[in-house]
Design a protein around this motif. Structure first.
Motif, PDB file in Angstrom:
ATOM      1  N   VAL A 177       2.003  -5.766  -1.025  1.00 50.82           N
ATOM      2  CA  VAL A 177       3.051  -4.778  -0.726  1.00 50.82           C
ATOM      3  C   VAL A 177       3.875  -4.511  -1.987  1.00 50.82           C
ATOM      4  CG1 VAL A 177       5.218  -4.408   0.532  1.00 50.82           C
ATOM      5  CG2 VAL A 177       3.194  -5.196   1.760  1.00 50.82           C
ATOM      6  N   VAL A 178       4.253  -5.581  -2.687  1.00 50.90           N
ATOM      7  CA  VAL A 178       5.049  -5.415  -3.914  1.00 50.90           C
ATOM      8  C   VAL A 178       4.244  -4.664  -4.980  1.00 50.90           C
ATOM      9  CG1 VAL A 178       6.181  -6.641  -5.818  1.00 50.90           C
ATOM     10  CG2 VAL A 178       6.497  -7.432  -3.463  1.00 50.90           C
ATOM     11  N   LEU A 179       2.961  -4.984  -5.119  1.00 46.90           N
ATOM     12  CA  LEU A 179       2.134  -4.281  -6.102  1.00 46.90           C
ATOM     13  C   LEU A 179       1.999  -2.791  -5.794  1.00 46.90           C
ATOM     14  CD1 LEU A 179      -0.876  -6.651  -6.906  1.00 46.90           C
ATOM     15  CD2 LEU A 179       1.059  -6.056  -8.369  1.00 46.90           C
ATOM     16  N   MET A 180       2.101  -2.439  -4.534  1.00 39.00           N
ATOM     17  CA  MET A 180       1.983  -1.034  -4.138  1.00 39.00           C
ATOM     18  C   MET A 180       3.252  -0.231  -4.455  1.00 39.00           C
ATOM     19  SD  MET A 180      -0.974  -0.364  -2.710  1.00 39.00           S
ATOM     20  CE  MET A 180      -0.534   1.141  -1.878  1.00 39.00           C
ATOM     21  N   LEU A 181       4.380  -0.887  -4.581  1.00 37.98           N
ATOM     22  CA  LEU A 181       5.652  -0.172  -4.739  1.00 37.98           C
ATOM     23  C   LEU A 181       5.701   0.734  -5.971  1.00 37.98           C
ATOM     24  CD1 LEU A 181       8.164  -2.865  -3.458  1.00 37.98           C
ATOM     25  CD2 LEU A 181       7.186  -0.905  -2.227  1.00 37.98           C
ATOM     26  N   PRO A 182       5.238   0.299  -7.165  1.00 37.10           N
ATOM     27  CA  PRO A 182       5.240   1.243  -8.292  1.00 37.10           C
ATOM     28  C   PRO A 182       4.390   2.490  -8.035  1.00 37.10           C
ATOM     29  CG  PRO A 182       5.000  -0.993  -9.099  1.00 37.10           C
ATOM     30  CD  PRO A 182       4.883  -1.062  -7.604  1.00 37.10           C
ATOM     31  N   PHE A 183       3.294   2.325  -7.281  1.00 39.73           N
ATOM     32  CA  PHE A 183       2.459   3.479  -6.931  1.00 39.73           C
ATOM     33  C   PHE A 183       3.192   4.388  -5.946  1.00 39.73           C
ATOM     34  CE2 PHE A 183      -0.476   0.216  -8.280  1.00 39.73           C
ATOM     35  CZ  PHE A 183      -1.342   0.914  -9.106  1.00 39.73           C
ATOM     36  N   GLU A 184       3.872   3.775  -4.995  1.00 40.26           N
ATOM     37  CA  GLU A 184       4.631   4.551  -4.009  1.00 40.26           C
ATOM     38  C   GLU A 184       5.750   5.343  -4.703  1.00 40.26           C
ATOM     39  OE1 GLU A 184       4.318   4.402  -0.263  1.00 40.26           O
ATOM     40  OE2 GLU A 184       2.349   3.981  -1.106  1.00 40.26           O
ATOM     41  N   ILE A 185       6.409   4.712  -5.668  1.00 38.07           N
ATOM     42  CA  ILE A 185       7.472   5.402  -6.410  1.00 38.07           C
ATOM     43  C   ILE A 185       6.879   6.543  -7.231  1.00 38.07           C
ATOM     44  CG2 ILE A 185       9.150   5.130  -8.285  1.00 38.07           C
ATOM     45  CD1 ILE A 185       9.664   2.257  -7.141  1.00 38.07           C
ATOM     46  N   ARG A 186       5.785   6.273  -7.911  1.00 38.90           N
ATOM     47  CA  ARG A 186       5.125   7.322  -8.711  1.00 38.90           C
ATOM     48  C   ARG A 186       4.688   8.498  -7.843  1.00 38.90           C
ATOM     49  NH1 ARG A 186      -0.824   6.127 -10.362  1.00 38.90           N
ATOM     50  NH2 ARG A 186      -0.956   6.551  -8.146  1.00 38.90           N
ATOM     51  N   ASP A 187       4.178   8.209  -6.657  1.00 37.31           N
ATOM     52  CA  ASP A 187       3.621   9.257  -5.798  1.00 37.31           C
ATOM     53  C   ASP A 187       4.668  10.018  -4.999  1.00 37.31           C
ATOM     54  OD1 ASP A 187       1.157   8.545  -6.751  1.00 37.31           O
ATOM     55  OD2 ASP A 187       0.578   7.386  -4.980  1.00 37.31           O
ATOM     56  N   LEU A 188       5.942   9.692  -5.176  1.00 35.97           N
ATOM     57  CA  LEU A 188       6.996  10.395  -4.447  1.00 35.97           C
ATOM     58  C   LEU A 188       6.910  11.906  -4.626  1.00 35.97           C
ATOM     59  CD1 LEU A 188      10.339   8.411  -4.730  1.00 35.97           C
ATOM     60  CD2 LEU A 188       9.290   9.312  -2.670  1.00 35.97           C
ATOM     61  N   ARG A 189       6.555  12.343  -5.811  1.00 34.74           N
ATOM     62  CA  ARG A 189       6.511  13.785  -6.064  1.00 34.74           C
ATOM     63  C   ARG A 189       5.274  14.451  -5.465  1.00 34.74           C
ATOM     64  NH1 ARG A 189       5.080  13.879 -12.509  1.00 34.74           N
ATOM     65  NH2 ARG A 189       3.820  12.001 -12.401  1.00 34.74           N
ATOM     66  N   TYR A 190       4.277  13.651  -5.049  1.00 35.75           N
ATOM     67  CA  TYR A 190       3.048  14.216  -4.487  1.00 35.75           C
ATOM     68  C   TYR A 190       2.934  14.024  -2.978  1.00 35.75           C
ATOM     69  CZ  TYR A 190       1.778  13.766  -9.404  1.00 35.75           C
ATOM     70  OH  TYR A 190       1.765  13.824 -10.760  1.00 35.75           O
ATOM     71  N   ASP A 191       3.475  12.940  -2.453  1.00 35.88           N
ATOM     72  CA  ASP A 191       3.309  12.607  -1.034  1.00 35.88           C
ATOM     73  C   ASP A 191       4.106  13.534  -0.131  1.00 35.88           C
ATOM     74  OD1 ASP A 191       1.568  10.508  -1.443  1.00 35.88           O
ATOM     75  OD2 ASP A 191       3.130   8.967  -1.394  1.00 35.88           O
ATOM     76  N   SER A 192       3.493  13.856   0.984  1.00 34.13           N
ATOM     77  CA  SER A 192       4.182  14.633   2.004  1.00 34.13           C
ATOM     78  C   SER A 192       5.338  13.806   2.561  1.00 34.13           C
ATOM     79  CB  SER A 192       3.201  14.971   3.132  1.00 34.13           C
ATOM     80  OG  SER A 192       3.899  15.387   4.278  1.00 34.13           O
ATOM     81  N   LEU A 193       6.439  14.450   2.850  1.00 37.80           N
ATOM     82  CA  LEU A 193       7.583  13.752   3.438  1.00 37.80           C
ATOM     83  C   LEU A 193       7.223  13.147   4.791  1.00 37.80           C
ATOM     84  CD1 LEU A 193      10.528  16.155   2.573  1.00 37.80           C
ATOM     85  CD2 LEU A 193      10.009  13.935   1.551  1.00 37.80           C
ATOM     86  N   LYS A 194       6.214  13.678   5.413  1.00 37.05           N
ATOM     87  CA  LYS A 194       5.786  13.187   6.722  1.00 37.05           C
ATOM     88  C   LYS A 194       5.134  11.808   6.651  1.00 37.05           C
ATOM     89  CE  LYS A 194       4.933  17.926   8.127  1.00 37.05           C
ATOM     90  NZ  LYS A 194       3.917  18.921   8.426  1.00 37.05           N
ATOM     91  N   LEU A 195       4.722  11.380   5.452  1.00 37.63           N
ATOM     92  CA  LEU A 195       4.092  10.064   5.311  1.00 37.63           C
ATOM     93  C   LEU A 195       5.088   8.922   5.504  1.00 37.63           C
ATOM     94  CD1 LEU A 195       1.516  10.295   2.392  1.00 37.63           C
ATOM     95  CD2 LEU A 195       1.090   9.894   4.806  1.00 37.63           C
ATOM     96  N   SER A 196       6.354   9.169   5.275  1.00 38.04           N
ATOM     97  CA  SER A 196       7.404   8.138   5.405  1.00 38.04           C
ATOM     98  C   SER A 196       7.087   6.894   4.591  1.00 38.04           C
ATOM     99  CB  SER A 196       7.609   7.765   6.875  1.00 38.04           C
ATOM    100  OG  SER A 196       8.150   8.832   7.584  1.00 38.04           O
ATOM    101  N   GLY A 212      14.778   5.037  -0.543  1.00 45.73           N
ATOM    102  CA  GLY A 212      15.158   5.412  -1.899  1.00 45.73           C
ATOM    103  C   GLY A 212      14.507   4.532  -2.953  1.00 45.73           C
ATOM    104  N   VAL A 213      14.470   5.034  -4.176  1.00 42.70           N
ATOM    105  CA  VAL A 213      13.799   4.332  -5.273  1.00 42.70           C
ATOM    106  C   VAL A 213      14.527   3.034  -5.629  1.00 42.70           C
ATOM    107  CG1 VAL A 213      13.138   4.486  -7.711  1.00 42.70           C
ATOM    108  CG2 VAL A 213      12.769   6.440  -6.197  1.00 42.70           C
ATOM    109  N   LYS A 214      15.837   3.096  -5.787  1.00 47.87           N
ATOM    110  CA  LYS A 214      16.598   1.912  -6.188  1.00 47.87           C
ATOM    111  C   LYS A 214      16.457   0.791  -5.146  1.00 47.87           C
ATOM    112  CE  LYS A 214      21.169   0.440  -7.667  1.00 47.87           C
ATOM    113  NZ  LYS A 214      22.554   0.836  -7.902  1.00 47.87           N
ATOM    114  N   THR A 215      16.594   1.120  -3.880  1.00 48.96           N
ATOM    115  CA  THR A 215      16.479   0.118  -2.823  1.00 48.96           C
ATOM    116  C   THR A 215      15.047  -0.410  -2.723  1.00 48.96           C
ATOM    117  OG1 THR A 215      18.220   1.303  -1.650  1.00 48.96           O
ATOM    118  CG2 THR A 215      17.043  -0.366  -0.407  1.00 48.96           C
ATOM    119  N   THR A 216      14.073   0.446  -3.003  1.00 48.69           N
ATOM    120  CA  THR A 216      12.672   0.010  -3.014  1.00 48.69           C
ATOM    121  C   THR A 216      12.465  -1.047  -4.090  1.00 48.69           C
ATOM    122  OG1 THR A 216      11.891   2.131  -2.176  1.00 48.69           O
ATOM    123  CG2 THR A 216      10.293   0.781  -3.359  1.00 48.69           C
ATOM    124  N   LYS A 217      13.045  -0.824  -5.260  1.00 47.67           N
ATOM    125  CA  LYS A 217      12.933  -1.802  -6.340  1.00 47.67           C
ATOM    126  C   LYS A 217      13.611  -3.115  -5.956  1.00 47.67           C
ATOM    127  CE  LYS A 217      12.781   1.646 -10.034  1.00 47.67           C
ATOM    128  NZ  LYS A 217      13.407   2.087 -11.282  1.00 47.67           N
TER     129      LYS A 217
END
Length: 178
Positions: A77-96, A103-108
């Motif tokens: 899960v932790v390893l996925m977080l940088p990918f999730e942050i990077r993909d924010l600009r591509y992912d549909s908001l519906k993916l949640s 938010g990015v800061k709280t995710t970190k």
């Protein structure tokens, strides 16, 4: 049977199979279910990298194995977080995704907290050694640095190479310390 189970879930992760009314977009696969992606990936990786090898070796599943599965789930899960942050600009908001929800800061911060939990779990194992603790501490420090350093507009190779190489760094640390 276990391999088949993990294989089916992996297949359904990518292949459309359910009615459209369950999904928020037209893809109709498990990846499209809101908020499920990161946890499904972590579950499959945990099972395939911890449980399957132990079953194949006829190793008795005990408390240390359960703790290792939990640790691996948290680590993925932790390893996925940088990918999730990077993909924010591509992912549909519906993916949640996690960064979309908190938010990015709280995710970190969540990533660093999960690494702390990942490390603490080692103390509950019967087979914890100083070498394992030192190795995990170094891996947690390294991974935490990558999580904290991740951004929406990160370099081309930040996640795709450097973050993905963390298991290789872990191996190198083990080889150096042993």
């Amino acid at each position: 049977m276990y391999i088949l189970g993990f294989g089916v879930v992996t297949f359904l992760y990518a292949i459309p199979f359910l009615p459209k009314h369950i999904f928020v977009d037209s893809k109709q696969n498990l990846r499209s279910i809101s908020g499920l992606k990161i946890y499904l990936i972590a579950l499959i990786w945990s099972g395939v990298t911890v449980v399957l090898p132990l079953i194949e070796a006829d190793y008795t599943l005990n408390a240390d194995v359960v703790l290792s599965v939990i640790q691996r789930f948290i680590f993925i899960v932790v390893l996925m977080l940088p990918f999730e942050i990077r993909d924010l600009r591509y992912d549909s908001l519906k993916l949640s995704t996690v960064p979309q929800k908190i938010g990015v800061k709280t995710t970190k911060l969540m990533g660093v907290f999960l690494l702390f939990v990942f490390f603490l779990i080692e103390f509950f194992k019967d087979e914890a050694t100083h070498l394992k603790l030192l190795t995990l501490a170094l891996v947690c420090f390294l991974t935490g640095g990558f999580v904290v350093g991740s951004k929406i507009y990160q370099g081309k190779y930040y996640s795709a190479f450097w973050v993905e190489a963390i298991p290789v760094y872990w191996l190198i640390i083990l080889l150096i310390l042993c």
